[in-house]
Design a protein around this motif. Structure first.
Motif, mmCIF file in Angstrom:
data_model
loop_
_atom_site.group_PDB
_atom_site.id
_atom_site.type_symbol
_atom_site.label_atom_id
_atom_site.label_comp_id
_atom_site.label_asym_id
_atom_site.label_seq_id
_atom_site.Cartn_x
_atom_site.Cartn_y
_atom_site.Cartn_z
ATOM 1 N N HIS A 178 -2.109 1.545 2.846
ATOM 2 C CA HIS A 178 -1.153 1.725 3.825
ATOM 3 C C HIS A 178 0.085 1.936 3.226
ATOM 4 C CE1 HIS A 178 -3.841 0.288 6.805
ATOM 5 N NE2 HIS A 178 -3.906 -0.937 6.567
ATOM 6 N N ALA A 179 0.303 1.305 1.837
ATOM 7 C CA ALA A 179 1.580 1.347 1.228
ATOM 8 C C ALA A 179 1.848 3.025 1.018
ATOM 9 C CB ALA A 179 1.925 0.598 0.100
ATOM 10 N N ALA A 180 0.899 3.772 0.385
ATOM 11 C CA ALA A 180 0.870 5.098 0.109
ATOM 12 C C ALA A 180 1.183 5.824 1.202
ATOM 13 C CB ALA A 180 -0.578 5.383 -0.737
ATOM 14 N N HIS A 181 1.190 5.568 2.520
ATOM 15 C CA HIS A 181 1.600 6.314 3.641
ATOM 16 C C HIS A 181 2.581 5.891 4.516
ATOM 17 C CE1 HIS A 181 -2.721 7.519 2.537
ATOM 18 N NE2 HIS A 181 -2.415 8.569 2.930
ATOM 19 N N ARG A 182 2.824 4.621 4.311
ATOM 20 C CA ARG A 182 3.974 3.871 5.309
ATOM 21 C C ARG A 182 4.922 3.442 4.239
ATOM 22 N NH1 ARG A 182 1.867 0.040 9.521
ATOM 23 N NH2 ARG A 182 4.205 -0.312 9.633
ATOM 24 N N ALA A 183 6.396 3.870 4.225
ATOM 25 C CA ALA A 183 7.489 3.732 3.284
ATOM 26 C C ALA A 183 7.586 2.092 3.659
ATOM 27 C CB ALA A 183 8.639 4.368 3.685
ATOM 28 N N ASP A 184 7.637 1.586 4.897
ATOM 29 C CA ASP A 184 7.971 0.195 5.111
ATOM 30 C C ASP A 184 6.998 -0.756 4.621
ATOM 31 O OD1 ASP A 184 6.112 1.017 6.921
ATOM 32 O OD2 ASP A 184 6.654 -0.403 8.638
ATOM 33 N N MET A 185 5.520 -0.338 4.392
ATOM 34 C CA MET A 185 4.658 -1.172 3.748
ATOM 35 C C MET A 185 4.860 -1.268 2.199
ATOM 36 S SD MET A 185 2.327 -2.733 5.646
ATOM 37 C CE MET A 185 1.005 -3.013 4.601
ATOM 38 N N ALA A 186 5.428 0.006 1.819
ATOM 39 C CA ALA A 186 5.567 0.220 0.134
ATOM 40 C C ALA A 186 6.780 -0.945 -0.064
ATOM 41 C CB ALA A 186 5.820 1.670 -0.058
ATOM 42 N N ALA A 187 7.705 -0.817 0.865
ATOM 43 C CA ALA A 187 8.869 -1.829 0.621
ATOM 44 C C ALA A 187 8.617 -3.225 0.723
ATOM 45 C CB ALA A 187 9.735 -1.394 1.452
ATOM 46 N N THR A 188 7.356 -3.305 1.213
ATOM 47 C CA THR A 188 7.108 -4.948 1.568
ATOM 48 C C THR A 188 6.005 -5.448 0.492
ATOM 49 O OG1 THR A 188 6.967 -4.299 4.140
ATOM 50 C CG2 THR A 188 5.627 -6.466 3.375
ATOM 51 N N LEU A 189 5.434 -4.523 -0.062
ATOM 52 C CA LEU A 189 4.506 -4.730 -1.274
ATOM 53 C C LEU A 189 5.326 -5.954 -2.270
ATOM 54 C CD1 LEU A 189 1.382 -4.265 -1.467
ATOM 55 C CD2 LEU A 189 2.159 -2.510 -2.863
ATOM 56 N N PRO A 190 6.538 -5.423 -2.988
ATOM 57 C CA PRO A 190 7.006 -6.037 -3.780
ATOM 58 C C PRO A 190 7.343 -7.742 -3.311
ATOM 59 C CG PRO A 190 7.959 -4.049 -3.863
ATOM 60 C CD PRO A 190 7.168 -4.127 -2.529
ATOM 61 N N ALA A 191 7.724 -7.653 -1.968
ATOM 62 C CA ALA A 191 8.141 -9.103 -1.641
ATOM 63 C C ALA A 191 6.653 -10.062 -1.302
ATOM 64 C CB ALA A 191 8.680 -8.819 0.095
ATOM 65 N N LEU A 192 5.666 -9.392 -1.115
ATOM 66 C CA LEU A 192 4.286 -9.971 -1.202
ATOM 67 C C LEU A 192 3.942 -10.581 -2.504
ATOM 68 C CD1 LEU A 192 1.775 -10.974 0.401
ATOM 69 C CD2 LEU A 192 0.714 -8.537 0.130
ATOM 70 N N VAL A 193 4.121 -9.559 -3.446
ATOM 71 C CA VAL A 193 3.625 -10.027 -4.762
ATOM 72 C C VAL A 193 4.632 -11.314 -5.302
ATOM 73 C CG1 VAL A 193 3.759 -9.318 -7.039
ATOM 74 C CG2 VAL A 193 2.872 -7.762 -5.597
ATOM 75 N N ALA A 194 5.969 -11.082 -5.030
ATOM 76 C CA ALA A 194 7.105 -12.069 -5.201
ATOM 77 C C ALA A 194 6.695 -13.475 -4.456
ATOM 78 C CB ALA A 194 8.506 -11.795 -4.809
ATOM 79 N N LEU A 195 6.076 -13.310 -3.181
ATOM 80 C CA LEU A 195 5.754 -14.577 -2.728
ATOM 81 C C LEU A 195 4.665 -15.384 -3.339
ATOM 82 C CD1 LEU A 195 5.722 -16.784 -0.021
ATOM 83 C CD2 LEU A 195 4.214 -14.817 0.950
ATOM 84 N N LEU A 196 3.635 -14.502 -3.643
ATOM 85 C CA LEU A 196 2.494 -15.083 -4.568
ATOM 86 C C LEU A 196 2.993 -15.471 -5.900
ATOM 87 C CD1 LEU A 196 -0.054 -12.335 -3.521
ATOM 88 C CD2 LEU A 196 -0.331 -14.637 -2.869
ATOM 89 N N HIS A 197 3.797 -15.039 -6.485
ATOM 90 C CA HIS A 197 4.382 -15.504 -7.673
ATOM 91 C C HIS A 197 4.989 -16.704 -7.640
ATOM 92 C CE1 HIS A 197 4.482 -11.317 -9.928
ATOM 93 N NE2 HIS A 197 3.489 -11.934 -10.051
ATOM 94 N N GLN A 234 0.126 8.124 -7.464
ATOM 95 C CA GLN A 234 1.007 7.401 -6.381
ATOM 96 C C GLN A 234 0.549 5.698 -6.493
ATOM 97 O OE1 GLN A 234 0.215 8.646 -2.436
ATOM 98 N NE2 GLN A 234 2.240 7.873 -1.899
ATOM 99 N N GLU A 235 -0.549 5.449 -6.366
ATOM 100 C CA GLU A 235 -0.969 4.147 -6.207
ATOM 101 C C GLU A 235 -0.877 3.387 -7.563
ATOM 102 O OE1 GLU A 235 -4.779 5.022 -3.359
ATOM 103 O OE2 GLU A 235 -5.222 4.554 -5.466
ATOM 104 N N ALA A 236 -0.584 3.993 -8.743
ATOM 105 C CA ALA A 236 -0.319 3.244 -10.041
ATOM 106 C C ALA A 236 1.168 3.151 -9.936
ATOM 107 C CB ALA A 236 -0.688 4.191 -11.158
ATOM 108 N N GLN A 237 2.010 3.906 -9.504
ATOM 109 C CA GLN A 237 3.110 3.944 -9.246
ATOM 110 C C GLN A 237 3.621 2.677 -8.221
ATOM 111 O OE1 GLN A 237 5.784 4.775 -11.378
ATOM 112 N NE2 GLN A 237 4.059 6.181 -12.403
ATOM 113 N N LEU A 238 2.904 2.529 -7.116
ATOM 114 C CA LEU A 238 3.335 1.434 -6.317
ATOM 115 C C LEU A 238 2.877 -0.022 -7.023
ATOM 116 C CD1 LEU A 238 1.442 2.683 -2.831
ATOM 117 C CD2 LEU A 238 3.894 2.052 -3.528
#
Length: 425
Positions: free
Chosen positions: A201-220, A235-239
């Motif tokens: 999803h993140a690879a094809h949607r910019a809003d999902m890519a922007a959300t991924l760091p927040a999700l990881v931060a929440l889990l941290h 591309q997925e490695a960069q994400l």
């Protein structure tokens, strides 16, 4: 077969055979007409740039040596009521073959059916195998697989018991099916594995890519290490790098194999990806700074005029005349908004119509907002927030803020900028 291999075969665990494949010794076992064995996919720490663990994966071949997908093996086992037996057999194979690897400190990620953790007989078998192989529980990461039929309260108790014994626990497939933040709170794992569907999803949607760091931060914040699985492309490695994940796993870094990964090659792959991330991050930062520069200049001028005594309605026009400028507003020293939002464009008012209940912000208290706290902490400087969701329209924005003295009063001038997401890396 050499004498050494014959000796090894003679002492092989009951029901197992040892063979040499691609130069690696490994155990196999028969299950009906299927021959089962193990391969291992490395799990890498991006910071350490090396494998910190290996996930045991089942490989199966039929009587004609044709590969049989593991999902078919477990699916058929579940159909005939042998899911736990095949699960236990796979675990035993992975433990035996992991011992053959000669890994000195890495973890073994072991997929475990929830029923195995709950059922005392299967638990006892797992513990007995570890004792026999001299593998301490701290070397084992139990990957809890999803099974809607499982008694979840019993599973949570079992997971807690295994953690007390020294095992690490990973929650698999986060973001897929029923595995969500509620499962994290209930099971309290040490590691959360983000399912590949999130990457897709993140690879094809910019809003999902922007959300991924927040999700990881929440889990941290919840005290969990984060592993991104299924990384197959650059591309997925960069994400994975950009979301601040701790660990990665996938074909981009290394494919499953019978033996240990090539440490030098893995380090090179991670180092190259990290260097590309650094270069791209610096380029994005320069682009953001250039993009913000005219807004910052206009905002600084507006703050100067406000401090000189000009009314808010007059000082903001140059800032609001810029393409993506949304609004200006003024806060007092306690974060309370003085007056209404200042908006220039007619189309902005029309666009806001759906959010009419939020239109009148006079008297609203923005004390909690980072733009207010940053401004009052360091007056006289323009502060720029990270992109966040504006309450005005539920759209991403960036807020500029500066604390200035207007007469004897300390005020905070704020200006919102519509922030369209950048292209996905």
């Amino acid at each position: 077969m050499t004498t050494e291999q014959q000796d090894r075969t003679a002492v092989a665990p009951h029901g197992f055979n040892i063979s040499v494949t691609s130069g690696f010794e490994r155990y196999s076992a028969q299950h009906g007409e299927l021959t089962l064995t193990s391969v291992f996919q490395p799990v890498f720490s991006l910071s350490h740039m090396r494998a910190i663990g290996y996930e045991g994966l089942l490989r199966a071949h039929d009587a004609l040596d044709r590969p049989v997908p593991p999902l078919d093996v477990f699916g058929e086992a579940a159909r005939i009521g042998e899911a736990l037996q095949v699960d236990r057999l796979a675990q035993a194979l992975h433990l035996e073959n992991f011992k053959l690897l000669g890994a000195e400190r890495e973890w073994l990620f072991l997929n475990v059916h929830p029923g195995t953790l709950i059922e005392p007989y299967h638990t006892a078998a797992l513990l007995a195998n570890l004792v026999r192989l001299d593998l301490p529980p701290r070397r084992i990461v139990l990957e809890v697989l999803e099974d809607p039929a499982t008694d979840f309260d019993a599973l949570a108790q079992a997971v807690a018991s295994f953690r007390e014994r020294g095992f690490l626990v990973a929650l698999d497939d986060f973001g897929a099916g029923h595995v969500d933040i509620g499962r994290v709170w209930q099971l309290n794992p040490d590691i959360v594995k983000l399912d590949r569907i999130l990457l897709l999803h993140a690879a094809h949607r910019a809003d999902m890519a922007a959300t991924l760091p927040a999700l990881v931060a929440l889990l941290h914040e919840a005290g969990k290490l984060v592993l991104v699985e299924g990384v197959e492309t650059e591309q997925e490695a960069q994400l994975a790098l950009s979301c601040n994940a701790d660990f990665v796993q996938g074909f981009f870094f290394a494919r499953p194999a019978p033996g240990l990964t090539d440490a030098a090659l893995a380090r090179s792959v991670i180092a190259e990806a990290t260097e590309r991330f650094r270069s791209q991050a610096e380029e994005r930062e320069r682009g953001t700074a250039n993009r913000l520069a005219p807004y910052v200049r206009a905002f600084e001028r507006a703050a100067e005029r406000l401090a000189a005594g000009e009314p808010l309605e007059e000082v903001c026009w140059n800032f609001l005349g810029l393409t993506h400028a949304a609004r200006c507003f003024l806060l007092d020293a306690n974060g309370r908004q003085a007056g209404r939002n200042i908006v220039l464009r007619v189309d902005r008012a029309q666009h806001d119509a759906r959010f009419l209940p939020l239109d009148d912000a006079q008297g609203a208290n923005w004390l909690r907002r980072p733009y207010f706290r940053s401004a009052v902490a360091v007056p006289g400087h323009v502060h720029v927030t990270a992109p966040y969701l504006s309450i005005n329209e539920a759209l991403p924005c960036v807020t500029l803020s500066m604390a200035v003295h207007v007469g004897e009063r300390l005020c905070v001038l704020c200006g919102d900028i519509d922030w369209i997401f950048d292209e996905v890396v």
